[in-house]
Design an enzyme around this catalytic site. Sequence first.
Site, short mmCIF file in Angstrom:
data_model
loop_
_atom_site.label_atom_id
_atom_site.label_comp_id
_atom_site.label_asym_id
_atom_site.label_seq_id
_atom_site.Cartn_x
_atom_site.Cartn_y
_atom_site.Cartn_z
CD GLU A 128 3.95 -6.02 9.34
OE1 GLU A 128 5.10 -6.20 8.86
OE2 GLU A 128 2.77 -5.92 8.65
CG HIS A 244 6.75 0.79 3.36
ND1 HIS A 244 7.72 1.08 4.33
CD2 HIS A 244 6.36 -0.42 3.78
CE1 HIS A 244 7.79 0.11 5.01
NE2 HIS A 244 6.85 -0.81 4.94
NE ARG A 290 2.87 -0.15 5.83
CZ ARG A 290 2.96 -1.37 5.11
NH1 ARG A 290 2.26 -1.35 3.93
NH2 ARG A 290 3.43 -2.53 5.45
CG HIS A 351 4.64 -0.49 -0.14
ND1 HIS A 351 5.81 -1.25 -0.39
CD2 HIS A 351 4.06 -1.13 0.98
CE1 HIS A 351 5.60 -2.50 0.27
NE2 HIS A 351 4.36 -2.09 1.12
C1 LIG Z 1 8.64 -4.93 -1.17
C2 LIG Z 1 7.34 -5.18 -0.73
C3 LIG Z 1 7.09 -5.88 0.54
C4 LIG Z 1 5.59 -6.21 0.65
N1 LIG Z 1 5.27 -6.79 2.08
C5 LIG Z 1 3.93 -7.23 2.35
C6 LIG Z 1 3.80 -8.07 3.50
O1 LIG Z 1 4.74 -8.08 4.14
N2 LIG Z 1 2.66 -8.46 3.47
C7 LIG Z 1 1.49 -8.14 2.80
O2 LIG Z 1 0.45 -8.39 3.06
N3 LIG Z 1 1.86 -7.38 1.53
C8 LIG Z 1 3.15 -6.78 1.24
N4 LIG Z 1 3.52 -6.33 -0.02
C9 LIG Z 1 2.33 -6.04 -0.73
C10 LIG Z 1 1.95 -7.32 -1.45
O3 LIG Z 1 3.24 -8.20 -1.77
C11 LIG Z 1 1.25 -7.17 -2.75
O4 LIG Z 1 0.17 -6.22 -2.70
C12 LIG Z 1 0.65 -8.50 -3.17
O5 LIG Z 1 1.63 -9.37 -3.24
C13 LIG Z 1 0.03 -8.18 -4.60
O6 LIG Z 1 -0.43 -9.65 -5.17
P1 LIG Z 1 -0.87 -9.68 -6.53
O7 LIG Z 1 -0.72 -11.20 -6.89
O8 LIG Z 1 -2.13 -8.97 -6.47
O9 LIG Z 1 0.09 -9.00 -7.44
P2 LIG Z 1 1.50 -9.52 -7.67
O10 LIG Z 1 2.43 -10.43 -6.78
O11 LIG Z 1 2.55 -8.34 -8.02
O12 LIG Z 1 1.59 -10.30 -9.20
C14 LIG Z 1 1.08 -9.60 -10.29
C15 LIG Z 1 1.36 -10.70 -11.48
O13 LIG Z 1 0.99 -10.00 -12.76
C16 LIG Z 1 2.33 -10.31 -13.76
N5 LIG Z 1 1.78 -9.19 -14.69
C17 LIG Z 1 1.66 -7.76 -14.45
N6 LIG Z 1 1.49 -7.54 -15.76
C18 LIG Z 1 1.34 -8.25 -16.55
C19 LIG Z 1 1.16 -8.43 -18.06
N7 LIG Z 1 0.97 -7.25 -18.85
N8 LIG Z 1 1.06 -9.52 -18.82
C20 LIG Z 1 1.37 -10.82 -17.97
N9 LIG Z 1 1.33 -10.72 -16.59
C21 LIG Z 1 1.64 -9.60 -15.88
C22 LIG Z 1 3.38 -10.05 -12.96
O14 LIG Z 1 4.45 -10.43 -13.65
C23 LIG Z 1 3.08 -10.83 -11.59
O15 LIG Z 1 3.32 -12.34 -12.05
C24 LIG Z 1 4.76 -5.86 -0.20
C25 LIG Z 1 5.07 -5.52 -1.41
C26 LIG Z 1 6.31 -4.91 -1.82
C27 LIG Z 1 6.55 -4.52 -3.08
#
Ligand SMILES: Cc1cc2nc3c(=O)[nH]c(=O)nc-3n(C[C@H](O)[C@H](O)[C@H](O)COP(=O)(O)OP(=O)(O)OC[C@H]3O[C@@H](n4cnc5c(N)ncnc54)[C@H](O)[C@@H]3O)c2cc1C
Length: 537
Positions: A128, A244, A290, A351
């Site tokens: 990528e 993005h 990006r 993004h």
């Molecule tokens: C479309 C898309 C494609 C992507 N592709 C990639 C990729 O290919 N590779 C890569 O490395 N990254 C990618 N990313 C980025 C990556 O997905 C995220 O940065 C990463 O998944 C974040 O993980 P996290 O566990 O920190 O947060 P999240 O996976 O967003 O989880 C957050 C959690 O907190 C919960 N939450 C939020 N607020 C509250 C609240 N007030 N009370 C209770 N629960 C709450 C949510 O419901 C969720 O369960 C992508 C992102 C998107 C949107």
Amino acid sequence: MYSTRRYLVPFGPKQTPHFFSDILVIGAGIAGLRAALEVPPDLHVLVVTKDSVQQSNSNYAQGGIAGVMSPEDRFENHIEDTLRAGAGLCERSIVELVVREAPNQINDLIRWGTHFDVEDGRLALTREGGHSHRRIVHALGDATGHEVMRAVIDRAQQAPNITVWDQTFTADLLTHEGACAGALVHRPQRDKLLIWAKQTILASGGVGMVYRETTNPAVATGDGMAAAYRAGAQVRDMEFMQFHPTVLYVAGSARYLISEAVRGEGAYLRDRNGIRFMLAEDARAELAPRDIVARAIFRCMDHTQHPNVYLDLTHLDPQRVHQRFPGIERVCQSFGLDITKNMIPVRPGAHYMIGGVTIDAEGRTTLPRLWAAGEVTSSGLHGANRLASNSLLEGLVFGSLCGRGAAEAAARMPDTFRVPPLQARFAASSLETLDVADVTNALRSLMVRKMGIVRELRSLKEAEESVEFWCRYALARTFDTQEGWELQNLLSVAQLMIWAALQREESRGVHYRSDFPNRDDSHWQRHLICPPPEQDS
Ligand SMILES: Cc1cc2nc3c(=O)[nH]c(=O)nc-3n(C[C@H](O)[C@H](O)[C@H](O)COP(=O)(O)OP(=O)(O)OC[C@H]3O[C@@H](n4cnc5c(N)ncnc54)[C@H](O)[C@@H]3O)c2cc1C
């Protein structure tokens, strides 16, 4: 600096039910569940998430997870690529830690049942933007997050010491004597609930919903960032929102991400006249990082006076396209686009939030007994610009570290617990009801126009003024709906983002100021720490 109430909703310990856990994890994305899975079985973990367990940014990740998995690649390459993308703000020790841990984390996922794509009996690796080598593992072609989360959710649901509560909205972190003591949550059937925990791990993800155009699902409203800020944890680098470059732009479609891996596999970007404009922008053309691609698209749209540019896969082998991008193909098909024959209309969208709650190399925030992992944090890994596919990895690595650290700390604490005399009292607001959806839409649209890919003093000042005006009446109210609390959190986070963008009078990574177009290391090669809030109750 910014005046906020300490708690969003009033509560008192005698009127509110209580729940106790060794460890509370807020968020069920990759970071939260990875943290929960690291906790040994003799400690209880409660994971709360505000929607269904499948609703997270993690679940929608497409491209994959970066890791040095091939003999042609080296840790040093991945480290250098990450540092180069980060534009002078990465912390080298954190980058080294995360990169070296990547193969272990990927192998753990495989052990837990994740089926990554394979080619000739070996893990299939793609490339990528910004990566010098093929090092991205992926699954189901372009649905990596879905497959990874399937395996991780299964594993968490089988663990006897982990309880997952969905539809549980965290309104605030509870603090007592300068330390985090758990959280105040809201559940539809039970109203408010006080969860007391020996250690709390914040893994609540990002804030894409503060922009009208975003790849993020509806849950990404910055609740955890805003709650941590209100609770006194340090928040930094909020000017760095990564856009993005390629989000599907068809009237009536949700803003669906067209993965960077599409360009990794050889797709071209063309303007409305068919010109491959990236060739004139950067030696790496479509595979430039990006921020460079997103700004080039922004300029191209301006130059051609067209609301989008096009991704062209028509010269690629159709069989390969079917195999690698079945999800993208399906979504485009539903709008009458055959991606092997038609170009895909795209434009940039918000993004990934690079800034957030400051953590150290073990995942500790500046607030004692509060840990954090994933997109809600600023760990020092991404600097001023995140390298593609490094964020699932960051969630995995810091999730594990937080889970381990919090478990060790909780094991040292006694099991007996006295409920501290915490309460928040304020009169329910008697102001006219507010059209929450209207203010939310106005905010999201303002952020695209005035705090988007290209910024400058005048539009940032206008954004600041509008958001301050909305804050004056929206933050003073007491809501009893999730939409109201989310609006309050979005406004608080927007204020911090605009403040930081105004301060940083230079262009670096994803932060581009047209009035300060150059990088200025002598003044700005440093993190920008948000001033603490002024609290009136
Ligand atoms: C479309 C898309 C494609 C992507 N592709 C990639 C990729 O290919 N590779 C890569 O490395 N990254 C990618 N990313 C980025 C990556 O997905 C995220 O940065 C990463 O998944 C974040 O993980 P996290 O566990 O920190 O947060 P999240 O996976 O967003 O989880 C957050 C959690 O907190 C919960 N939450 C939020 N607020 C509250 C609240 N007030 N009370 C209770 N629960 C709450 C949510 O419901 C969720 O369960 C992508 C992102 C998107 C949107």
